[in-house]
Design an enzyme around this catalytic site. Structure first.
Site, PDB file in Angstrom:
ATOM      1  N   TYR A   1     -49.954  18.730  20.155  1.00  0.00           N
ATOM      2  CA  TYR A   1     -48.348  18.010  20.672  1.00  0.00           C
ATOM      3  C   TYR A   1     -47.941  18.609  22.254  1.00  0.00           C
ATOM      4  CZ  TYR A   1     -43.588  16.851  20.312  1.00  0.00           C
ATOM      5  OH  TYR A   1     -42.708  16.380  20.410  1.00  0.00           O
TER       6      TYR A   1
ATOM      7  N   SER B   1     -40.626  16.075  25.880  1.00  0.00           N
ATOM      8  CA  SER B   1     -40.417  17.088  25.480  1.00  0.00           C
ATOM      9  C   SER B   1     -40.088  18.720  26.110  1.00  0.00           C
ATOM     10  CB  SER B   1     -41.661  17.204  23.516  1.00  0.00           C
ATOM     11  OG  SER B   1     -41.016  18.901  23.157  1.00  0.00           O
TER      12      SER B   1
HETATM   13  P1  NDP Z   1     -39.363  10.882  13.278  1.00  0.00           P
HETATM   14  O1  NDP Z   1     -40.845  11.286  13.193  1.00  0.00           O
HETATM   15  O2  NDP Z   1     -38.139  11.345  12.449  1.00  0.00           O
HETATM   16  O3  NDP Z   1     -39.694   9.113  13.306  1.00  0.00           O
HETATM   17  C1  NDP Z   1     -41.333   9.367  13.765  1.00  0.00           C
HETATM   18  C2  NDP Z   1     -41.296   7.319  14.560  1.00  0.00           C
HETATM   19  O4  NDP Z   1     -42.105   7.081  15.401  1.00  0.00           O
HETATM   20  C3  NDP Z   1     -41.041   6.872  13.084  1.00  0.00           C
HETATM   21  O5  NDP Z   1     -40.139   5.564  13.908  1.00  0.00           O
HETATM   22  C4  NDP Z   1     -42.441   6.369  12.700  1.00  0.00           C
HETATM   23  O6  NDP Z   1     -42.405   5.405  12.178  1.00  0.00           O
HETATM   24  C5  NDP Z   1     -42.993   6.348  13.876  1.00  0.00           C
HETATM   25  N1  NDP Z   1     -44.813   6.365  14.528  1.00  0.00           N
HETATM   26  C6  NDP Z   1     -45.678   7.353  14.615  1.00  0.00           C
HETATM   27  N2  NDP Z   1     -46.284   6.884  14.080  1.00  0.00           N
HETATM   28  C7  NDP Z   1     -46.413   5.343  14.657  1.00  0.00           C
HETATM   29  C8  NDP Z   1     -47.290   4.615  15.278  1.00  0.00           C
HETATM   30  N3  NDP Z   1     -48.962   4.696  15.191  1.00  0.00           N
HETATM   31  N4  NDP Z   1     -46.630   3.064  15.426  1.00  0.00           N
HETATM   32  C9  NDP Z   1     -45.916   3.012  15.129  1.00  0.00           C
HETATM   33  N5  NDP Z   1     -44.435   3.968  14.782  1.00  0.00           N
HETATM   34  C10 NDP Z   1     -45.683   4.947  14.290  1.00  0.00           C
HETATM   35  O7  NDP Z   1     -39.799  11.544  14.753  1.00  0.00           O
HETATM   36  P2  NDP Z   1     -38.878  12.108  16.084  1.00  0.00           P
HETATM   37  O8  NDP Z   1     -37.616  11.221  16.031  1.00  0.00           O
HETATM   38  O9  NDP Z   1     -38.596  13.790  15.814  1.00  0.00           O
HETATM   39  O10 NDP Z   1     -39.501  12.392  17.527  1.00  0.00           O
HETATM   40  C11 NDP Z   1     -39.069  11.089  17.614  1.00  0.00           C
HETATM   41  C12 NDP Z   1     -39.698  11.193  19.599  1.00  0.00           C
HETATM   42  O11 NDP Z   1     -39.366  12.378  20.183  1.00  0.00           O
HETATM   43  C13 NDP Z   1     -41.212  11.839  19.335  1.00  0.00           C
HETATM   44  O12 NDP Z   1     -42.208  11.109  20.307  1.00  0.00           O
HETATM   45  C14 NDP Z   1     -41.600  13.007  19.612  1.00  0.00           C
HETATM   46  O13 NDP Z   1     -42.450  13.945  20.125  1.00  0.00           O
HETATM   47  C15 NDP Z   1     -40.228  13.905  20.670  1.00  0.00           C
HETATM   48  N6  NDP Z   1     -39.581  15.198  19.922  1.00  0.00           N
HETATM   49  C16 NDP Z   1     -38.766  15.461  18.992  1.00  0.00           C
HETATM   50  C17 NDP Z   1     -38.062  16.559  18.645  1.00  0.00           C
HETATM   51  C18 NDP Z   1     -37.117  16.969  17.649  1.00  0.00           C
HETATM   52  O14 NDP Z   1     -36.596  17.688  18.063  1.00  0.00           O
HETATM   53  N7  NDP Z   1     -37.563  15.810  16.656  1.00  0.00           N
HETATM   54  C19 NDP Z   1     -37.536  16.835  19.983  1.00  0.00           C
HETATM   55  C20 NDP Z   1     -38.374  16.744  21.947  1.00  0.00           C
HETATM   56  C21 NDP Z   1     -38.899  15.698  21.331  1.00  0.00           C
HETATM   57  P3  NDP Z   1     -42.371   5.415  11.078  1.00  0.00           P
HETATM   58  O15 NDP Z   1     -41.250   5.901   9.899  1.00  0.00           O
HETATM   59  O16 NDP Z   1     -42.640   4.095   9.706  1.00  0.00           O
HETATM   60  O17 NDP Z   1     -43.369   6.739  10.518  1.00  0.00           O
END
Ligand code: NDP
Length: 257
Positions: free
Chosen positions: A161, A148
């Site tokens: 985070y 990130s």
């Molecule tokens: P979302 O919240 O949209 O999605 C998160 C995903 O992770 C979901 O599929 C969720 O599953 C899954 N998940 C969470 N916990 C677990 C677990 N313990 N085991 C298995 N699966 C899990 O996240 P984003 O798309 O926003 O973010 C994705 C990645 O990108 C993250 O690492 C985030 O830090 C990073 N990021 C995001 C940014 C943004 O602007 N959104 C910017 C920079 C980095 P379920 O649907 O079942 O809960």
């Protein structure tokens, strides 16, 4: 010739946390580039919905799903073994699953600190270690850890985070130190502010939106498609000598004050 370097046809890719968001966009991008993709998430219904949607687009034989908790070592081992047994040799792992938790540090509970660290950082170690155990004997494999802009930058209220994403940088380097000689390339992608359903409220917030535009040299939000090209590059032979890097995809945000 040049295009061949990016060809990942038939290669098995596991993307954690790909039932929605950035992980789902990366999974779709890898599938569009020819990969056989295994989706992952926690919520079984959401995961099945995501699988069915991509299978309708790319075919039932190209899209799979396996529910497991990336923070649970036994479930991770079982999940990766399932991929190897039922889908094929794992060649590409994207450690994407992650959570956010916003609270001032003085009010932060240790349970929430540990939950964020476990989900964002320990998970990449657990799934990466399990994948590498299969990849190393084959002498090839790609691991892409999702970092990130908070890998480099801090903001108030998101201490765990920021700590977890800083940790992703050095975990990527540690994996490189131990596994690059075995034929693996391990790198990280660090997305900037991405316009998604989740951030629509921030885009609609005039003050926040103009702060983002002013803070970003490219003067726009990122889109999930902006992440896909670099993911395909790091998943393909085009990045064979790229090791231990964090690639910031942030419109230049981390290069300016
Ligand atoms: P979302 O919240 O949209 O999605 C998160 C995903 O992770 C979901 O599929 C969720 O599953 C899954 N998940 C969470 N916990 C677990 C677990 N313990 N085991 C298995 N699966 C899990 O996240 P984003 O798309 O926003 O973010 C994705 C990645 O990108 C993250 O690492 C985030 O830090 C990073 N990021 C995001 C940014 C943004 O602007 N959104 C910017 C920079 C980095 P379920 O649907 O079942 O809960």
């Amino acid at each position: 010739m040049a295009a061949d370097m990016f060809d990942i046809s038939g290669r098995v890719a596991l993307v954690t946390g790909s039932s929605r968001g950035i992980g789902n966009a990366i999974a779709r991008g890898l599938a569009a580039a020819g990969a056989v993709v295994v989706l992952n998430g926690l919520d079984a219904d959401r995961l099945e919905g995501a699988r069915a949607a991509l299978a309708a687009e790319f075919g039932e034989d190209r899209i799979f799903a396996r529910r497991f908790d990336v923070t649970d070592a036994a479930e991770v081992a079982d999940g990766v073994a399932w991929v190897e047994r039922e889908v094929g040799p794992l060649e590409i792992l994207v450690n994407n699953a992650g959570v956010q938790h916003r609270v001032p540090m003085l009010e932060l509970d240790v349970e929430d600190w540990e939950r964020v660290l476990r989900t964002n950082l320990t998970s990449a170690f657990l799934v990466g270690r399990e994948a590498a155990r299969h990849m190393i004997p084959r002498g090839r494999g790609k691991i892409i850890n999702i970092a990130s802009v908070q890998t480099d930058l801090a903001r108030p209220t998101i201490a765990p985070y920021t700590a977890s994403k800083g940790g992703i940088r050095n975990l990527t380097r540690a994996m490189t130190a131990e596994w690059a000689a075995e034929g693996l390339q391990i790198n990280a992608i660090a997305p900037g502010y991405i316009h998604t359903e989740m951030t629509q409220n921030l885009v609609d917030d005039e003050a926040f939106n103009s702060w983002i535009l002013g803070r970003t040299p490219a003067h726009r939000w990122g889109s999930v498609e902006d992440i896909v090209g670099p993911a395909i590059w790091l998943a393909s032979d085009a990045s064979k000598f790229v090791n231990g890097q964090v690639v910031f995809i942030d419109g230049g945000m981390t290069t300016v004050v």
